[in-house]
Write a protein that holds these residues in place. Structure first.
Motif, short mmCIF file in Angstrom:
data_model
loop_
_atom_site.label_atom_id
_atom_site.label_comp_id
_atom_site.label_asym_id
_atom_site.label_seq_id
_atom_site.Cartn_x
_atom_site.Cartn_y
_atom_site.Cartn_z
N LEU A 108 76.32 37.74 59.03
CA LEU A 108 77.35 36.71 59.17
C LEU A 108 77.66 36.11 57.80
O LEU A 108 76.79 35.52 57.16
N SER A 111 82.63 31.54 58.66
CA SER A 111 82.73 30.87 59.95
C SER A 111 83.46 31.72 60.99
O SER A 111 83.14 31.65 62.19
N VAL A 114 80.98 33.98 62.48
CA VAL A 114 80.09 33.20 63.36
C VAL A 114 80.78 32.94 64.69
O VAL A 114 80.19 33.12 65.76
N TYR A 117 80.78 35.90 66.78
CA TYR A 117 79.43 36.19 67.27
C TYR A 117 79.08 35.35 68.49
O TYR A 117 78.52 35.85 69.47
N ILE A 133 71.67 29.92 65.55
CA ILE A 133 71.56 31.27 65.01
C ILE A 133 70.58 31.21 63.85
O ILE A 133 70.76 30.43 62.91
N VAL A 141 71.31 38.20 61.49
CA VAL A 141 70.78 37.45 62.63
C VAL A 141 69.37 37.93 62.98
O VAL A 141 69.17 39.09 63.32
N ILE A 175 72.36 28.38 61.55
CA ILE A 175 73.71 27.99 61.91
C ILE A 175 73.65 27.32 63.27
O ILE A 175 73.22 27.93 64.25
N CYS A 177 75.31 25.76 66.61
CA CYS A 177 76.50 26.13 67.39
C CYS A 177 76.50 25.36 68.70
O CYS A 177 75.46 25.17 69.32
N ASP A 211 75.81 25.96 58.42
CA ASP A 211 77.06 25.64 59.12
C ASP A 211 76.74 25.10 60.50
O ASP A 211 75.62 25.25 61.01
N SER A 222 84.49 24.52 62.00
CA SER A 222 83.35 24.77 61.14
C SER A 222 83.07 23.57 60.25
O SER A 222 83.94 23.13 59.50
#
Length: 229
Positions: A108, A111, A114, A117, A133, A141, A175, A177, A211, A222
């Motif tokens: 990745l 953004s 991501v 994903y 992540i 990952v 990351i 999310c 992120d 993001s």
């Protein structure tokens, strides 16, 4: 049998014959659903039943993908019973898992990657989910996990759990999310608060939060792209 013309088949069999000879990509959404439900009713073909199902959902396959078996049955579509609802739900879930499997171990770099994903995991969920992540030194990952459901605050998202998983998977970058079922991707005060809390906690272990991506139905937000980290 394989040389039999489509018009000679029973109406309910024609989508299967079409798939056999031409491939799944040549079938409409209603024809694909007809293959799953196998047969219709005395007065309607499987394709007609499938069209009724889609019509009840504004002809949006996305709307169907959000429903549980119980919710499909609550639509009261004549010809769709528990067994057929289960088949539809299972097929849609397999599609989501296929997309997630393709993305596994993906590198990745930005953004957009991501968002692509996590789309299969979060985009069409009806409740708010918070996931992480975990990335290795190569920015690939190492692990993905939903760590809380139902909302975001400092109590529900436990920094200790997030960081313990990071150590277990030798992650150096994280990351964050989550999704906004409302569709609005603008971060809330709670989103900003938990991001800062996790960032500070991670730094004590030399782990970086690179992120935080909020996923909505039509797009994403993001934190890194907006200089909020």
């Amino acid at each position: 049998m394989y040389n039999t013309a489509i018009k000679e088949w029973a109406v309910d069999d024609r989508p299967r014959e079409k798939l056999l000879h031409k491939g799944a990509n040549f079938l409409s959404n209603s024809e694909l659903i007809a293959v799953l439900i196998n047969n219709g009713t005395r007065n309607k073909s499987a394709v007609a039943v499938a069209k009724d199902l889609l019509a009840a959902l504004d002809n949006e396959l996305i709307n169907l993908s959000r429903l549980t078996v119980k919710e499909i049955l609550n639509l009261k579509i004549k010809g769709i019973g528990p067994a057929k609802a289960v088949s539809i739900t299972a097929a849609l879930e397999l599609g989501l898992r296929r997309d997630a499997s393709i993305s596994k171990r993906k590198k990745l770099n930005n953004s957009k990657e991501v968002a692509n994903y996590i789309r299969a995991h979060l985009q069409f969920q009806k409740q708010e989910l918070f996931a992480v992540i975990y990335l290795n030194q190569a920015n690939r990952v190492a692990h993905f996990e939903v760590v809380s459901e139902g909302g975001i605050n400092s109590t529900i998202v436990d920094a200790r759990v997030v960081l313990r998983k990071a150590l277990e998977h030798n992650a150096v970058n994280l990351i964050l999310c989550h999704n906004h079922p409302s569709g609005n991707t603008k971060p809330s005060e709670a989103d900003l608060s938990i991001t800062n809390k996790l960032k500070e906690a991670a730094l004590t272990l030399d782990i970086n939060i690179v992120d935080h991506v909020i996923m909505g139905e039509e797009g994403y937000f993001s934190f890194a792209d907006h200089s909020l980290l």
